[in-house]
Design a protein around this motif. Structure first.
Motif, PDB file in Angstrom:
ATOM      1  N   ALA A  60      34.735  -9.649  25.613  1.00 37.38           N
ATOM      2  CA  ALA A  60      33.710  -8.747  25.083  1.00 37.38           C
ATOM      3  C   ALA A  60      33.291  -7.741  26.152  1.00 37.38           C
ATOM      4  CB  ALA A  60      32.503  -9.554  24.618  1.00 37.38           C
ATOM      5  N   VAL A  61      32.977  -6.548  25.716  1.00 42.95           N
ATOM      6  CA  VAL A  61      32.595  -5.473  26.634  1.00 42.95           C
ATOM      7  C   VAL A  61      31.206  -4.971  26.237  1.00 42.95           C
ATOM      8  CG1 VAL A  61      33.203  -3.213  27.543  1.00 42.95           C
ATOM      9  CG2 VAL A  61      35.011  -4.829  26.934  1.00 42.95           C
ATOM     10  N   GLY A  62      30.314  -4.948  27.217  1.00 40.33           N
ATOM     11  CA  GLY A  62      28.912  -4.650  26.917  1.00 40.33           C
ATOM     12  C   GLY A  62      28.526  -3.203  27.118  1.00 40.33           C
ATOM     13  N   GLY A  63      29.062  -2.341  26.299  1.00 39.68           N
ATOM     14  CA  GLY A  63      28.676  -0.928  26.364  1.00 39.68           C
ATOM     15  C   GLY A  63      29.576  -0.145  27.304  1.00 39.68           C
ATOM     16  N   GLY A  64      29.902   1.068  26.913  1.00 35.59           N
ATOM     17  CA  GLY A  64      30.780   1.880  27.742  1.00 35.59           C
ATOM     18  C   GLY A  64      30.248   3.293  27.930  1.00 35.59           C
ATOM     19  N   PHE A  65      30.034   3.972  26.832  1.00 39.21           N
ATOM     20  CA  PHE A  65      29.556   5.370  26.848  1.00 39.21           C
ATOM     21  C   PHE A  65      30.459   6.251  27.708  1.00 39.21           C
ATOM     22  CE2 PHE A  65      25.939   2.361  26.902  1.00 39.21           C
ATOM     23  CZ  PHE A  65      25.685   2.386  25.547  1.00 39.21           C
ATOM     24  N   GLY A  66      31.680   5.868  27.843  1.00 41.25           N
ATOM     25  CA  GLY A  66      32.642   6.624  28.646  1.00 41.25           C
ATOM     26  C   GLY A  66      32.886   6.021  30.010  1.00 41.25           C
ATOM     27  N   SER A  67      31.895   5.342  30.548  1.00 39.98           N
ATOM     28  CA  SER A  67      32.031   4.897  31.942  1.00 39.98           C
ATOM     29  C   SER A  67      33.165   3.906  32.112  1.00 39.98           C
ATOM     30  CB  SER A  67      30.737   4.270  32.438  1.00 39.98           C
ATOM     31  OG  SER A  67      30.538   3.010  31.850  1.00 39.98           O
ATOM     32  N   LYS A  68      33.478   3.161  31.063  1.00 38.17           N
ATOM     33  CA  LYS A  68      34.517   2.156  31.191  1.00 38.17           C
ATOM     34  C   LYS A  68      35.839   2.649  30.608  1.00 38.17           C
ATOM     35  CE  LYS A  68      31.056  -1.553  31.206  1.00 38.17           C
ATOM     36  NZ  LYS A  68      30.308  -2.531  30.389  1.00 38.17           N
ATOM     37  N   SER A  69      35.960   3.968  30.429  1.00 38.64           N
ATOM     38  CA  SER A  69      37.186   4.470  29.822  1.00 38.64           C
ATOM     39  C   SER A  69      38.248   4.843  30.851  1.00 38.64           C
ATOM     40  CB  SER A  69      36.889   5.674  28.930  1.00 38.64           C
ATOM     41  OG  SER A  69      36.497   6.777  29.704  1.00 38.64           O
ATOM     42  N   LYS A  70      37.887   4.794  32.122  1.00 38.03           N
ATOM     43  CA  LYS A  70      38.887   4.976  33.170  1.00 38.03           C
ATOM     44  C   LYS A  70      38.619   3.893  34.202  1.00 38.03           C
ATOM     45  CE  LYS A  70      40.608   8.859  31.523  1.00 38.03           C
ATOM     46  NZ  LYS A  70      39.711   8.999  30.392  1.00 38.03           N
ATOM     47  N   THR A 119      49.480  -6.930  22.199  1.00 38.43           N
ATOM     48  CA  THR A 119      49.122  -5.797  21.346  1.00 38.43           C
ATOM     49  C   THR A 119      50.035  -4.619  21.670  1.00 38.43           C
ATOM     50  OG1 THR A 119      47.536  -4.900  22.936  1.00 38.43           O
ATOM     51  CG2 THR A 119      46.697  -6.495  21.332  1.00 38.43           C
ATOM     52  N   PRO A 120      50.288  -3.786  20.690  1.00 39.06           N
ATOM     53  CA  PRO A 120      51.155  -2.643  20.956  1.00 39.06           C
ATOM     54  C   PRO A 120      50.432  -1.542  21.728  1.00 39.06           C
ATOM     55  CG  PRO A 120      50.477  -2.654  18.665  1.00 39.06           C
ATOM     56  CD  PRO A 120      49.904  -3.880  19.283  1.00 39.06           C
ATOM     57  N   PHE A 121      51.159  -0.505  22.009  1.00 38.95           N
ATOM     58  CA  PHE A 121      50.657   0.566  22.875  1.00 38.95           C
ATOM     59  C   PHE A 121      49.443   1.284  22.289  1.00 38.95           C
ATOM     60  CE2 PHE A 121      50.779   5.089  24.031  1.00 38.95           C
ATOM     61  CZ  PHE A 121      50.583   4.962  25.390  1.00 38.95           C
ATOM     62  N   ASP A 122      48.439   1.442  23.123  1.00 38.17           N
ATOM     63  CA  ASP A 122      47.271   2.227  22.726  1.00 38.17           C
ATOM     64  C   ASP A 122      46.569   2.662  24.001  1.00 38.17           C
ATOM     65  OD1 ASP A 122      45.115   2.023  19.953  1.00 38.17           O
ATOM     66  OD2 ASP A 122      44.609   3.041  21.821  1.00 38.17           O
ATOM     67  N   LEU A 123      46.171   3.909  24.054  1.00 40.13           N
ATOM     68  CA  LEU A 123      45.520   4.376  25.281  1.00 40.13           C
ATOM     69  C   LEU A 123      44.059   3.962  25.373  1.00 40.13           C
ATOM     70  CD1 LEU A 123      46.748   7.890  26.367  1.00 40.13           C
ATOM     71  CD2 LEU A 123      47.231   5.675  27.349  1.00 40.13           C
ATOM     72  N   GLY A 124      43.498   3.424  24.305  1.00 37.26           N
ATOM     73  CA  GLY A 124      42.143   2.908  24.433  1.00 37.26           C
ATOM     74  C   GLY A 124      41.132   3.643  23.586  1.00 37.26           C
ATOM     75  N   ALA A 125      39.903   3.170  23.689  1.00 36.11           N
ATOM     76  CA  ALA A 125      38.820   3.711  22.869  1.00 36.11           C
ATOM     77  C   ALA A 125      37.993   4.671  23.699  1.00 36.11           C
ATOM     78  CB  ALA A 125      37.966   2.565  22.337  1.00 36.11           C
ATOM     79  N   TRP A 126      38.363   5.925  23.681  1.00 31.83           N
ATOM     80  CA  TRP A 126      37.595   6.956  24.372  1.00 31.83           C
ATOM     81  C   TRP A 126      37.807   8.249  23.599  1.00 31.83           C
ATOM     82  CZ3 TRP A 126      41.366  10.426  25.925  1.00 31.83           C
ATOM     83  CH2 TRP A 126      42.644   9.922  26.134  1.00 31.83           C
ATOM     84  N   SER A 127      37.005   9.235  23.886  1.00 32.68           N
ATOM     85  CA  SER A 127      37.067  10.534  23.218  1.00 32.68           C
ATOM     86  C   SER A 127      37.051  10.389  21.703  1.00 32.68           C
ATOM     87  CB  SER A 127      38.283  11.358  23.672  1.00 32.68           C
ATOM     88  OG  SER A 127      39.424  11.074  22.902  1.00 32.68           O
ATOM     89  N   SER A 128      36.311   9.426  21.223  1.00 38.35           N
ATOM     90  CA  SER A 128      36.184   9.212  19.776  1.00 38.35           C
ATOM     91  C   SER A 128      37.537   9.029  19.111  1.00 38.35           C
ATOM     92  CB  SER A 128      35.441  10.380  19.118  1.00 38.35           C
ATOM     93  OG  SER A 128      34.242  10.632  19.778  1.00 38.35           O
TER      94      SER A 128
END
Lengths: 159, 717
Positions: free
Chosen positions: B234-244, B504-513
């Motif tokens: 589980a990840v507790g909030g990102g708001f972008g900070s955890k996208s890199k 899981t297959p390739f995915d760059l992640g949850a950022w930039s909506s």
């Protein structure tokens, strides 16, 4: 130092050194991970537990000074169920890191009950009394709504 | 129907109770990490003596820059922009920069060991603000490619016909706007648990984008990409900070490598504020020129971005920021210079909006000012400046539809704009501002690609697998809803596996909506294709072509058959009906500028003709994972590795046949359990069928490209 604590209705032996915070004892020795530590200095409320029925921030409460019974989110699972359902239905949490603390605070608040008054006054009370619980995702509106709704529903039920 | 319904998050009960495990909540005995940070904004490290820390009892590892390959830096946007080493290499450039890290038995001991490390600094005069940093004769923090001191990147750009715009203008407003830096203040401090076993490292880490973590950690540690394995947590909030990547990920991994044990590295709240990558501070000087009708004709801007001490994502944040000038409205021309200025402060990073809010602050403020000057309603003025549809914007965006006008009108009606605007209650006001946000990117390889996999089990369960993360956005629930909708199953029968880089297959992640936009699309596509397959099977079984999916069954007027039964039936089909690996066909779609827009591939489809055989095609399976995997394709690197072996690759379903790797003889069954004293030795090396050269049984694969460009009605490829 060995010490006895009453946690979630059970008496447990814990090992406490110096000013070791209650949150460390709960998490590391008893595995009660619902007590989250987000700031470690009593500002955010994520680590809220009930000590002697009162909401306390366990990260700044030295375990050695705790005498009364401690209740964590896990121990309040049944009591908080309708509240947590209301949270889920209203989107009152997203990441959920602050939620156990919010719920524990709300449980304490609901036990005492919200003083009668008009809607605005009741919301003001909830906001005030839960102001020690920071949430970064939701903007609080839904949290206050959920607590007010459950409070009203419980008052209705007990009548 | 589940899309559009209000449902509780899949894991609402555990999440609200607090029993859902975030990284710091994982069980097991770990060492604890701590980081020694620079007390100076700019200094040379003269000596660094870790001896005293190493001699402390209970300290298991101390790492410095020497534990990494010499000269190595975080990749981020690539050379020559890469400039940040994982631990300070001779120079520190901001207070809080990582100098060394320690793994010890307790967090207290780790911190004490950090304090025992002796560092002698030669302090330099540090430019702390953009104004100081640009002064002539100032000390430079880096060798940069621009001529100006401490300017990491300089954009001097004109779009459109600025001269014509200026000539047509009758009114101008100008001003300077500062958007300050800002911390994300996520509730869960950044945390990583790393477990290094046999040259392979497993990470449980608070991230929105596991793939980037894999990429950077493998680069910095010099190990193959696939040997960095991210696990779901589980990840507790990102708001972008955890996208890199931050720093804790690779430091925990390196500590674990050195200590030979799992290491938990958790940032304190102070470290969160002092060393995470906050929003970039922008100083925007803007002149907006408009004609008497209130139509904006030209924009002139000077943008100074406080980069902090390292590039991190500054270059792309600045680019995205200035795009606002050339995409939001439709001036004749835009001229700007933008400077990314190094200062000896913590590096800025990605934060919701990624540069756009900073520039929008200036632009939207001036539109209001303009409205006041022209005696127009600010909302009305925006309506007069709507960007055109089906056009190329000044900044080069190909715009299809533009619904800003509808949006503004909806707001005007919903809030009773005119009444509120004329209300003169003291302390009350009403305003309007508009903004635009781009989803996706063109800065990375495969940036707009998301793959998804869906498994259908013989007990009727459906599982969605995606490589991004759910940092609190409800991503997993949304994807479950999409799959449930397409497959006609109740959403509570859908489970979701995220993040796990083995499964899981390739995915760059949850950022930039992009999470719902792109991964959601892929899940929908995979589910539709699986639904078609299931329907075809159901039709065969029911003997009619009039079939539909509902409540977890294929239904028809003649009767219905449960999906679970169809999975079992599919196993009993003759061998000739086994999904036969045909040579993978690749469709490459390339746009006119040669840039890859969309890549999809169709691989193995069940063949419906051929000889007969009575041999069931599921012989290698035992009971546990009778799944039908409909997997999105793996990333190019994976397919490249498996090219030539048509039975290999894309099945990522853990099936019993693959539990034991014949090569290593090790079991991978415990691969996803966190390390603990009793946990069996993990290898997880034998992940997929590409290692075990066995028939991949019932895996058929599909890919879904989620590039907005290629899937929109105005499709290009």
């Amino acid at each position: 130092v060995r010490q006895q604590l009453s946690v979630n209705g059970r008496t447990v032996d814990v090992d406490v050194t110096g000013l070791m915070p209650l949150s460390t004892v709960l998490r590391d020795q008893l595995g009660l991970i619902a007590t989250k530590v987000a700031c470690g200095r009593g500002e955010c409320g994520a680590c809220t537990v009930l000590v002697d029925g009162r909401a306390r921030m366990s990260c700044t409460t030295p375990a050695a000074l705790v005498r009364g019974p401690v209740w964590t989110s896990e121990g309040l699972a049944e009591e908080s169920r309708d509240l947590r359902e209301e949270f889920a239905d209203r989107g009152a949490f997203q990441c959920g890191f602050c939620t156990p603390g919010q719920v524990v605070s709300a449980v304490a608040l609901l036990r005492e009950g919200i003083a009668d008054g008009n809607e605005d006054e009741r919301r003001r009370q909830v906001r005030h009394r839960m102001s020690g619980n920071i949430c970064r995702c939701t903007g609080y509106q839904a949290i206050v709504d959920a607590v007010c709704t459950v409070s009203a529903r419980r008052a209705e039920g007990s009548r | 129907v589940s899309v559009g319904e209000r449902i509780r998050p899949l894991d609402w009960a555990a999440r609200s109770l607090g029993t859902l495990r975030f990284t710091a909540d994982l069980p097991g005995q770990h060492l604890h990490g701590a980081v020694l940070r620079s007390p100076h904004p700019y200094a040379e490290i003269v000596t660094l003596d870790i001896g005293p820390a190493l001699r402390m009892r209970g300290v298991h590892a101390v790492i410095t820059a020497e534990d990494f390959p010499p000269g190595i830096t975080y990749l981020h946007r690539g050379a020559p922009l890469s400039d940040r080493s994982p631990l300070a290499a001779g120079v520190v450039r901001h207070v809080g920069q990582e100098v060394a890290a320690v793994a010890a038995d307790t967090p207290e001991l780790a911190r004490a060991a950090c304090a025992a490390i002796r560092v002698r600094y030669r302090v330099r005069r540090a430019p702390l603000t953009v104004a100081e940093a640009r002064r002539p004769g100032v000390l430079r923090l880096h060798d940069r490619t621009t001529a100006e001191p401490n300017v990491s990147m300089l954009l001097d750009v004109a779009w459109g016909d600025v001269a014509a715009g200026l000539a047509a203008s009758t009114v101008s407003v100008s001003g300077s706007f500062v958007y300050p830096s800002l911390s994300h203040a996520v509730m869960e401090p950044n945390t990583t648990l790393a477990s290094w076993v046999d040259g392979r490292v497993e990470l449980w880490t608070s991230t929105q984008a596991p793939w980037f973590i894999q990429k950077e950690v493998s680069h910095l540690l010099g190990i193959p990409h696939d040997d960095v394995v991210i696990r779901e947590v589980a990840v507790g909030g990102g708001f972008g900070s955890k996208s890199k990547i931050s720093e804790h990920e690779v430091l925990a991994a390196a500590l674990s490598r050195k200590a030979g044990r799992s290491v938990l590295l958790q940032q304190s709240r102070e470290e969160e504020f002092a060393s995470n990558k906050p929003r970039h501070r922008f100083e925007t000087t803007l002149v907006t020129h408009a004609d008497a009708h209130g139509v904006i004709r030209a924009l002139e801007a000077d943008v100074v971005v406080d980069n902090g001490s390292y590039n991190h994502m500054g270059t792309s944040v600045m680019r995205v920021g200035v795009i606002t000038l050339g995409s939001m409205y439709r001036p004749d021309g835009v001229r700007f210079s933008a400077r990314l200025v190094d200062t000896a402060t913590q590096p800025g990073g990605q934060f919701r909006g990624y540069g756009t809010p900073q520039v929008s602050l200036a632009m939207e403020s001036q539109i209001d000012e303009l409205a006041e000057r022209l005696g127009l309603d600010p909302l009305d003025l925006r309506l007069r400046n709507l960007a055109e549809e089906n056009t190329t914007s000044l900044c080069g965006y190909e715009v299809g539809t533009n619904r800003l006008g509808d949006c503004l009108l909806a707001v005007r009606d919903a809030v009773d704009w005119t009444a509120l605007k004329t209300d003169r209650t003291p302390g009350r006001g009403v305003g309007v501002a508009a903004g635009s946000h781009g989803s996706g990117a063109y800065a990375y390889e495969l940036a707009n690609r998301s793959d998804a996999a869906i498994d259908l089990f013989d007990d009727g369960r459906v599982r969605v697998r995606f490589g991004g993360a759910d940092a609190g956005t409800g991503q997993s629930t949304i994807l479950a809803q999409v799959a449930a909708e397409e497959l006609g199953v109740p959403v509570d029968r859908v489970e979701v596996l995220s993040m796990d880089s083995d499964r899981t297959p390739f995915d760059l992640g949850a950022w930039s909506s992009r999470g719902t936009h792109m991964t959601g699309f892929s899940v929908g596509q995979a589910a539709r294709e699986l639904a078609a397959e299931v329907l075809a099977l159901g039709a065969m079984k029911l003997g009619t072509t009039e079939v539909w999916l509902r409540d977890g069954a294929v239904e028809s007027d003649q009767g219905s058959v449960e999906l679970a039964d169809l999975v079992r039936l599919s196993r009993a089909r003759p061998t000739s009906h086994r999904p036969t690996p045909s040579p993978p066909t690749r469709r490459w779609s390339t746009s006119t500028d040669g840039r890859e827009r969309c890549r999809s591939s169709t691989t193995w489809l069940p063949t419906t003709s051929g000889g007969r055989s009575t041999r069931p095609w599921s012989r290698v399976r035992s009971s546990a994972a009778r799944s039908w995997a409909w997997a999105g394709r793996w990333a190019r690197r994976r397919s490249a590795r498996t090219a030539g072996s048509s039975t290999a690759a894309t099945c990522t379903t853990p099936c019993p046949a693959r539990r034991t790797c014949p090569r290593s003889g090790r079991s991978s069954s415990a691969a996803s359990s966190p390390p603990g004293p009793t946990a069996p030795k993990r290898s997880a090396r034998c992940r997929s069928s590409r290692r075990v050269r066995r028939w991949p049984t019932r895996c058929t694969t599909r890919s879904a490209c989620a590039s907005a460009r290629c899937r929109s009605p105005r499709t290009r490829c």
